[in-house]
Enzyme design. Structure first.
Site, PDB file in Angstrom:
ATOM      1  N   HIS A  75      -1.953  -1.566   1.442  1.00 29.84           N
ATOM      2  CA  HIS A  75      -3.028  -1.751   2.194  1.00 29.84           C
ATOM      3  C   HIS A  75      -3.418  -3.082   2.742  1.00 29.84           C
ATOM      4  CE1 HIS A  75      -4.057   2.421   0.590  1.00 29.84           C
ATOM      5  NE2 HIS A  75      -3.884   1.831  -0.729  1.00 29.84           N
TER       6      HIS A  75
HETATM    7  C1  BDR Z   1      -8.017  -0.709  -1.312  1.00 30.74           C
HETATM    8  O1  BDR Z   1      -8.718  -0.669  -2.671  1.00 30.74           O
HETATM    9  C2  BDR Z   1      -7.860  -1.633  -3.620  1.00 30.74           C
HETATM   10  O2  BDR Z   1      -7.577  -0.676  -4.705  1.00 30.74           O
HETATM   11  C3  BDR Z   1      -6.735  -2.335  -2.846  1.00 30.74           C
HETATM   12  O3  BDR Z   1      -6.680  -3.380  -3.055  1.00 30.74           O
HETATM   13  C4  BDR Z   1      -7.265  -1.894  -1.401  1.00 30.74           C
HETATM   14  O4  BDR Z   1      -8.204  -3.192  -0.685  1.00 30.74           O
HETATM   15  C5  BDR Z   1      -7.515   0.726  -1.039  1.00 30.74           C
HETATM   16  O5  BDR Z   1      -8.199   1.666  -1.073  1.00 30.74           O
END
Ligand code: BDR
Ligand code: CA
Length: 315
Positions: free
Chosen positions: A242
């Protein structure tokens, strides 16, 4: 001087680490300058996020980039970390060598404000964790909005969620802070789940990265083991990275499809708390287009670039 002067605020985290690796290579390519970084609680505690950010930058040969400590808890919500995905220490329980740099003690919001003022409107703020540090900065320094060029986030979703059916983790973790950011008057580029889940890495691509001998490839191989097992247990046949998206969007927006819209955050709903509500598809608009909602990515170019950037980090 490079075209993009950026500040990274992270809850470092496995995919935050991948984002730092990409930023380091983009800086080495002369395309961005990383002015500073700051740590916030989210995936893990602020303490782990701070150490992880410092240590990852140290391993990447970027220990000169100052890293500042930020919030230890959300504005109002209780802290719930994501140890089930990122491990207790945020990095899949991998222990990294300690950064040789002395630890900063100035708080994230004060350092960010000072940097933004000095940069006279050039600074681009990238948020890959909950928005607590940014919100505190906006509340403490009401004129901060004059000094930020834009804010790019991994967070939210036009449709759906991952921590609840309606909300994405970073926004859900501190909805009141995210509300401050979306109402700040600074334009927000929202790389939400709509796009970040499309940029999935498949097993053969993961294997290609694992064969690399650079710091970025090794960090990726080691820190993603824990969350890869989690993804598998969820029936997802690959890995989402992400947080890499707002970093790549900064320099390569042509990889993405996006639309301007008004976006605000639901802070009260009992099953929709933390939802980013975008007016793209409705008849009744919010009357302001405060965000660029990123909706799609050219996955093949995205993963090729990601692999290249990891392979370009130092050995
Ligand atoms: C986001 O939440 C975290 O687990 C990850 O680093 C990312 O920023 C995804 O939903
Ligand atoms: Ca993150």
């Amino acid at each position: 001087m490079s075209e993009h002067l950026i500040w990274m605020d992270l809850d470092t985290g496995v995919d935050d680490t991948a984002a730092l690796c990409c930023a380091a290579s983009l800086e080495n390519r002369g395309l961005i300058t990383i002015a500073g970084a700051s740590a916030v609680c989210g995936n893990t505690t602020r303490e782990h996020a701070f150490a992880n950010t410092r240590n990852v930058l140290g391993m990447l040969g970027k220990e000169h980039i100052p890293v500042y400590p930020g919030a230890e808890k959300p504005l109002l919500a209780e802290l719930h970390t994501a140890a089930h995905v990122h491990g207790e220490n945020g990095l899949g329980n991998v222990v990294l060598p300690e950064s040789p740099a002395p630890a900063e003690s100035i708080m994230a919001w004060d350092a960010l404000y000072r940097c933004a003022v000095e940069a006279e409107g050039r600074l681009e703020l990238i948020l890959t964790g909950p928005h607590t540090n940014a919100a505190i900065a906006f509340k403490k320094y009401p004129d901060l909005k004059k000094y930020l060029k834009r804010i790019l986030i991994m967070g939210g979703a036009e449709v759906g969620g991952n921590i609840t059916p309606a909300a994405e983790f970073n926004i859900y973790a501190d909805p009141e802070a995210a509300e401050v950011v979306f109402k700040s008057g600074v334009h927000v580029v929202m790389c939400g789940l709509d796009v970040t889940e499309k940029g999935i890495l498949y097993p053969e691509e993961i294997r290609e990265i694992e064969q690399g001998e650079t710091v970025g490839c090794r960090l990726f191989r080691d820190t993603t083991q824990h969350c890869r097992a989690w993804y598998k247990s969820m029936g997802i046949g690959g890995l989402h990275i992400h947080d890499v998206n707002p970093v790549l969007y900064t320099v390569y927006p042509e990889l993405y499809t996006a639309e301007e819209a008004g976006v605000f955050v639901e802070t009260r709903g009992y099953i929709t708390r933390g939802k980013t509500v975008s007016d793209r598809d409705t008849d009744v608009k919010f009357g302001v287009k405060n965000a660029t909602v990123v909706l799609d990515v050219d996955r093949v170019r995205f993963k090729d670039l990601f692999i290249e950037l990891l392979q370009e980090t130092i050995k």
